[in-house]
Design a protein around this motif. Structure first.
Motif, PDB file in Angstrom:
ATOM      1  N   LEU A  36       0.840  -1.200   0.000  1.00 42.76           N
ATOM      2  CA  LEU A  36       0.000   0.000   0.000  1.00 42.76           C
ATOM      3  C   LEU A  36       0.871   1.246   0.000  1.00 42.76           C
ATOM      4  O   LEU A  36       1.856   1.310   0.739  1.00 42.76           O
ATOM      5  CB  LEU A  36      -0.883  -0.016   1.264  1.00 42.76           C
ATOM      6  CG  LEU A  36      -1.740   1.210   1.536  1.00 42.76           C
ATOM      7  CD1 LEU A  36      -2.880   1.309   0.527  1.00 42.76           C
ATOM      8  CD2 LEU A  36      -2.313   1.176   2.959  1.00 42.76           C
ATOM      9  N   GLY A  37       0.478   2.219  -0.812  1.00 46.90           N
ATOM     10  CA  GLY A  37       1.215   3.479  -0.792  1.00 46.90           C
ATOM     11  C   GLY A  37       0.743   4.377  -1.913  1.00 46.90           C
ATOM     12  O   GLY A  37       0.039   3.926  -2.821  1.00 46.90           O
ATOM     13  N   PRO A  38       1.140   5.646  -1.870  1.00 48.29           N
ATOM     14  CA  PRO A  38       0.679   6.596  -2.880  1.00 48.29           C
ATOM     15  C   PRO A  38       1.295   6.322  -4.250  1.00 48.29           C
ATOM     16  O   PRO A  38       2.245   5.536  -4.364  1.00 48.29           O
ATOM     17  CB  PRO A  38       1.141   7.951  -2.336  1.00 48.29           C
ATOM     18  CG  PRO A  38       2.268   7.635  -1.421  1.00 48.29           C
ATOM     19  CD  PRO A  38       2.015   6.268  -0.870  1.00 48.29           C
ATOM     20  N   VAL A  96      -1.152  -5.344  -4.846  1.00 45.91           N
ATOM     21  CA  VAL A  96      -0.776  -3.931  -4.845  1.00 45.91           C
ATOM     22  C   VAL A  96      -2.006  -3.049  -4.934  1.00 45.91           C
ATOM     23  O   VAL A  96      -2.893  -3.290  -5.750  1.00 45.91           O
ATOM     24  CB  VAL A  96       0.141  -3.634  -6.055  1.00 45.91           C
ATOM     25  CG1 VAL A  96       0.182  -2.150  -6.360  1.00 45.91           C
ATOM     26  CG2 VAL A  96       1.539  -4.154  -5.796  1.00 45.91           C
ATOM     27  N   THR A  97      -2.058  -2.023  -4.085  1.00 45.74           N
ATOM     28  CA  THR A  97      -3.153  -1.062  -4.189  1.00 45.74           C
ATOM     29  C   THR A  97      -2.742   0.268  -3.564  1.00 45.74           C
ATOM     30  O   THR A  97      -1.822   0.319  -2.748  1.00 45.74           O
ATOM     31  CB  THR A  97      -4.431  -1.583  -3.499  1.00 45.74           C
ATOM     32  OG1 THR A  97      -5.485  -0.652  -3.690  1.00 45.74           O
ATOM     33  CG2 THR A  97      -4.211  -1.788  -2.007  1.00 45.74           C
ATOM     34  N   ASP A 102      -5.392   1.913  -2.415  1.00 48.53           N
ATOM     35  CA  ASP A 102      -6.671   2.075  -1.733  1.00 48.53           C
ATOM     36  C   ASP A 102      -6.573   1.453  -0.332  1.00 48.53           C
ATOM     37  O   ASP A 102      -6.474   0.236  -0.179  1.00 48.53           O
ATOM     38  CB  ASP A 102      -7.747   1.383  -2.572  1.00 48.53           C
ATOM     39  CG  ASP A 102      -9.139   1.507  -1.966  1.00 48.53           C
ATOM     40  OD1 ASP A 102     -10.093   1.647  -2.745  1.00 48.53           O
ATOM     41  OD2 ASP A 102      -9.269   1.450  -0.738  1.00 48.53           O
ATOM     42  N   GLN A 103      -6.619   2.319   0.664  1.00 47.91           N
ATOM     43  CA  GLN A 103      -6.419   1.824   2.036  1.00 47.91           C
ATOM     44  C   GLN A 103      -7.547   0.911   2.486  1.00 47.91           C
ATOM     45  O   GLN A 103      -7.323  -0.002   3.284  1.00 47.91           O
ATOM     46  CB  GLN A 103      -6.267   2.991   2.996  1.00 47.91           C
ATOM     47  CG  GLN A 103      -7.289   4.044   2.745  1.00 47.91           C
ATOM     48  CD  GLN A 103      -7.589   4.849   3.982  1.00 47.91           C
ATOM     49  OE1 GLN A 103      -7.661   4.317   5.067  1.00 47.91           O
ATOM     50  NE2 GLN A 103      -7.772   6.133   3.805  1.00 47.91           N
ATOM     51  N   THR A 104      -8.755   1.102   1.943  1.00 46.67           N
ATOM     52  CA  THR A 104      -9.855   0.221   2.345  1.00 46.67           C
ATOM     53  C   THR A 104      -9.587  -1.198   1.861  1.00 46.67           C
ATOM     54  O   THR A 104      -9.784  -2.166   2.592  1.00 46.67           O
ATOM     55  CB  THR A 104     -11.187   0.724   1.769  1.00 46.67           C
ATOM     56  OG1 THR A 104     -11.278   2.121   2.026  1.00 46.67           O
ATOM     57  CG2 THR A 104     -12.360   0.013   2.396  1.00 46.67           C
ATOM     58  N   GLU A 105      -9.127  -1.331   0.606  1.00 45.17           N
ATOM     59  CA  GLU A 105      -8.771  -2.659   0.101  1.00 45.17           C
ATOM     60  C   GLU A 105      -7.691  -3.286   0.981  1.00 45.17           C
ATOM     61  O   GLU A 105      -7.773  -4.464   1.349  1.00 45.17           O
ATOM     62  CB  GLU A 105      -8.242  -2.565  -1.340  1.00 45.17           C
ATOM     63  CG  GLU A 105      -9.336  -2.453  -2.366  1.00 45.17           C
ATOM     64  CD  GLU A 105      -8.771  -2.373  -3.782  1.00 45.17           C
ATOM     65  OE1 GLU A 105      -7.627  -2.778  -4.033  1.00 45.17           O
ATOM     66  OE2 GLU A 105      -9.517  -1.888  -4.652  1.00 45.17           O
ATOM     67  N   ALA A 106      -6.708  -2.492   1.325  1.00 44.84           N
ATOM     68  CA  ALA A 106      -5.606  -3.021   2.132  1.00 44.84           C
ATOM     69  C   ALA A 106      -6.101  -3.471   3.497  1.00 44.84           C
ATOM     70  O   ALA A 106      -5.781  -4.564   3.966  1.00 44.84           O
ATOM     71  CB  ALA A 106      -4.511  -1.962   2.288  1.00 44.84           C
ATOM     72  N   VAL A 153       2.002  -3.785   3.865  1.00 45.90           N
ATOM     73  CA  VAL A 153       3.313  -3.146   3.752  1.00 45.90           C
ATOM     74  C   VAL A 153       3.050  -1.726   3.284  1.00 45.90           C
ATOM     75  O   VAL A 153       2.558  -1.524   2.176  1.00 45.90           O
ATOM     76  CB  VAL A 153       4.184  -3.858   2.694  1.00 45.90           C
ATOM     77  CG1 VAL A 153       5.536  -3.178   2.574  1.00 45.90           C
ATOM     78  CG2 VAL A 153       4.313  -5.333   3.011  1.00 45.90           C
ATOM     79  N   VAL A 154       3.346  -0.742   4.110  1.00 45.17           N
ATOM     80  CA  VAL A 154       3.142   0.645   3.683  1.00 45.17           C
ATOM     81  C   VAL A 154       4.456   1.156   3.110  1.00 45.17           C
ATOM     82  O   VAL A 154       5.507   1.060   3.758  1.00 45.17           O
ATOM     83  CB  VAL A 154       2.681   1.550   4.844  1.00 45.17           C
ATOM     84  CG1 VAL A 154       2.393   2.959   4.338  1.00 45.17           C
ATOM     85  CG2 VAL A 154       1.446   0.968   5.527  1.00 45.17           C
ATOM     86  N   MET A 155       4.397   1.656   1.857  1.00 42.19           N
ATOM     87  CA  MET A 155       5.602   2.151   1.180  1.00 42.19           C
ATOM     88  C   MET A 155       5.495   3.635   0.913  1.00 42.19           C
ATOM     89  O   MET A 155       4.407   4.183   0.739  1.00 42.19           O
ATOM     90  CB  MET A 155       5.797   1.439  -0.166  1.00 42.19           C
ATOM     91  CG  MET A 155       6.234  -0.001  -0.038  1.00 42.19           C
ATOM     92  SD  MET A 155       6.547  -0.737  -1.660  1.00 42.19           S
ATOM     93  CE  MET A 155       8.133  -0.011  -2.079  1.00 42.19           C
ATOM     94  N   ARG A 156       6.662   4.287   0.885  1.00 45.95           N
ATOM     95  CA  ARG A 156       6.741   5.696   0.511  1.00 45.95           C
ATOM     96  C   ARG A 156       8.082   5.911  -0.169  1.00 45.95           C
ATOM     97  O   ARG A 156       9.126   5.552   0.394  1.00 45.95           O
ATOM     98  CB  ARG A 156       6.667   6.553   1.783  1.00 45.95           C
ATOM     99  CG  ARG A 156       6.857   8.019   1.531  1.00 45.95           C
ATOM    100  CD  ARG A 156       7.183   8.713   2.843  1.00 45.95           C
ATOM    101  NE  ARG A 156       6.884  10.123   2.755  1.00 45.95           N
ATOM    102  CZ  ARG A 156       7.074  10.971   3.762  1.00 45.95           C
ATOM    103  NH1 ARG A 156       7.528  10.556   4.910  1.00 45.95           N
ATOM    104  NH2 ARG A 156       6.807  12.243   3.599  1.00 45.95           N
ATOM    105  N   ASP A 157       8.070   6.502  -1.347  1.00 48.86           N
ATOM    106  CA  ASP A 157       9.304   6.794  -2.079  1.00 48.86           C
ATOM    107  C   ASP A 157      10.247   5.596  -2.145  1.00 48.86           C
ATOM    108  O   ASP A 157      11.451   5.741  -1.924  1.00 48.86           O
ATOM    109  CB  ASP A 157      10.038   7.984  -1.422  1.00 48.86           C
ATOM    110  CG  ASP A 157       9.235   9.265  -1.498  1.00 48.86           C
ATOM    111  OD1 ASP A 157       8.345   9.360  -2.376  1.00 48.86           O
ATOM    112  OD2 ASP A 157       9.481  10.167  -0.678  1.00 48.86           O
ATOM    113  N   GLY A 158       9.685   4.425  -2.398  1.00 51.21           N
ATOM    114  CA  GLY A 158      10.516   3.230  -2.567  1.00 51.21           C
ATOM    115  C   GLY A 158      10.998   2.598  -1.277  1.00 51.21           C
ATOM    116  O   GLY A 158      11.696   1.600  -1.306  1.00 51.21           O
ATOM    117  N   VAL A 159      10.610   3.183  -0.149  1.00 46.61           N
ATOM    118  CA  VAL A 159      11.085   2.679   1.139  1.00 46.61           C
ATOM    119  C   VAL A 159       9.910   2.149   1.958  1.00 46.61           C
ATOM    120  O   VAL A 159       8.876   2.804   2.065  1.00 46.61           O
ATOM    121  CB  VAL A 159      11.798   3.802   1.937  1.00 46.61           C
ATOM    122  CG1 VAL A 159      12.272   3.286   3.292  1.00 46.61           C
ATOM    123  CG2 VAL A 159      12.955   4.367   1.119  1.00 46.61           C
ATOM    124  N   VAL A 160      10.092   0.953   2.526  1.00 45.68           N
ATOM    125  CA  VAL A 160       9.047   0.373   3.380  1.00 45.68           C
ATOM    126  C   VAL A 160       8.985   1.143   4.695  1.00 45.68           C
ATOM    127  O   VAL A 160       9.996   1.344   5.365  1.00 45.68           O
ATOM    128  CB  VAL A 160       9.343  -1.115   3.655  1.00 45.68           C
ATOM    129  CG1 VAL A 160       8.387  -1.669   4.707  1.00 45.68           C
ATOM    130  CG2 VAL A 160       9.233  -1.918   2.363  1.00 45.68           C
TER     131      VAL A 160
END
Ligand SMILES: Nc1ncnc2c1ncn2[C@@H]1O[C@H](COP(=O)(O)OP(=O)(O)OP(=O)(O)O)[C@@H](O)[C@H]1O
Ligand SMILES: [Mg+2]
Length: 366
Positions: free
Chosen positions: A35-37, A190-191, A193-197, A205-212
């Motif tokens: 999950l992530g933007p 992969v999504t 969408d936080q509701t799906e997650a 797994v929450v990701m941001r800018d390639g980093v977990v």
């Protein structure tokens, strides 16, 4: 089915670090959600597991076998994409059977697998139809069927529901979850969408800018976020963040913001001890900001005054936007809660549900 493991996986496109040092252990039969933007590296991670993208560094294992150098077709995994292009001139049956035919699977075995997948997916009566004679949700199920008949070691799914309308998405979400249980499948999903997650993942797994940022159960991601990013990415409306500092009031540790203060509750006291005078960001979810006298009268140490800016009626509840100093706080209030815009009201925070973050590192205090 099998486990999937990523060890120190990196992907660089030129000078873009798309994926940086990702380590994941996906257990056999787990439904793990990335999950992530947009742009955080979810698809790239999935494509590396599939073998469609080369690793810049690190290793990937499926079961006990390292597959980093293995061709995609030999990895024994099935991928379901957002754009599930079906062959328009083939029937549902032929669409599902096609991949197996290419692999020279015997005819009787193909028939057994397609019938079984059709049964699981409720497509039994649609096998003779062409894709254009199907609804979007049915087409999506055919795409899933195509993956199921492969009987792969693991499924990789990249936003498979995002082309469906809201109602169908909810329905298919439930079906996918059932499917996961029924197949005992290992799924990497992969999504953004936080509701799906939250609803489907055994872990997220929450990701941001390639980093977990955090790997945890949905419950932990929501209730024990590792940092401000996770805290505000999961949950709608997002968690409120109040900047302030730690002080002392009547011998107790307290949080001060815009000339008001609350006593620091038990859940935060240990983490904040010794930090008096330091800046702190307090986190509180909208459902934990209470506006009823029944609640705030019981929690005099956790009260703040706030000004009502906006009230959004949602039917079953009201979203109340409150100003405290220069910050806006959102509170979920019952639908019979009323106030005039501009009123000063009392609110109190649930002492068992407060979060604290270091404003410099944005990490949760623990
Ligand atoms: N082939 C490529 N060449 C160069 N940069 C790429 C390539 N593929 C992806 N990127 C970059 O890598 C980063 C991660 O992209 P990726 O597609 O993995 O994101 P994502 O999390 O799947 O996003 P979305 O939710 O929008 O699908 C982005 O910055 C993207 O621009
Ligand atoms: Mg993507």
């Amino acid at each position: 089915m099998a486990s999937v493991r990523l060890e120190h996986v990196f992907k660089r496109f030129g000078n873009v670090d798309a994926v940086s040092d990702v380590n994941l252990d996906i257990a056999d039969q787990e439904f793990l959600v990335l999950l992530g933007p947009s742009g955080c590296g979810k698809t790239t991670t999935l494509r590396m597991v599939a073998g469609l993208e080369e690793l810049s560094d690190g290793s990937i294992f499926i079961g006990d076998r390292e597959v980093s150098q293995v061709a995609p077709k030999d990895r024994d995994i099935a991928m379901v994409f957002q754009n599930y292009a079906l062959y328009p001139h083939m029937t549902v049956y032929e669409n599902m059977a096609f991949g197996l035919k290419l692999r020279k699977v015997p005819r009787a075995e193909i028939e057994r697998r397609v019938k079984e997948a059709a049964e699981i997916l409720g497509l039994g009566s649609l096998l003779a139809r062409k894709p254009k004679e199907l609804s979007g949700g049915q087409r999506q199920r055919v795409a899933l069927g195509r993956a199921i008949v492969r009987e792969p070691k693991a499924f990789l799914m990249d936003e498979p529901l995002s082309n469906l309308d809201a109602k169908l998405r909810t329905q298919t979400r439930v079906e996918l979850k059932r499917l996961h249980q029924r197949l005992g499948a290992t799924i990497l999903y992969v999504t953004h969408d936080q509701t799906e997650a939250m609803t489907m993942g055994t872990r997220i797994v929450v990701m941001r800018d390639g980093v977990v940022q955090q790997v945890a159960t949905p419950d932990d991601v929501y209730n024990r976020p590792a940092n401000q990013f996770v805290a505000t990415f999961v949950g709608t409306p997002a968690m409120n963040l109040l900047p302030g500092e730690l002080g002392q009031s009547a011998g107790a540790l307290s949080f001060h913001t815009y000339g008001q203060q609350i006593v620091l509750p038990d859940v935060l006291r240990a983490a904040a001890s010794g930090l008096t005078g330091r800046k702190l960001t307090l986190g509180v979810r909208p459902e934990d900001v209470h506006l009823s006298p029944d609640f705030y009268d019981q929690h005099p140490d956790l009260q703040m005054k706030a000004t009502v800016r906006v009230i959004e009626p949602m039917g079953h509840e009201n979203m109340v936007y409150l100003a405290i100093g220069e910050e806006t706080l959102v509170a979920r209030a019952p639908n019979d809660w009323h106030a005039q815009l501009g009123d000063t009201v009392t609110c109190a925070f649930d002492p068992t549900r407060l979060h604290a973050f270091d404003p410099e590192t944005e990490q949760a205090l623990a």
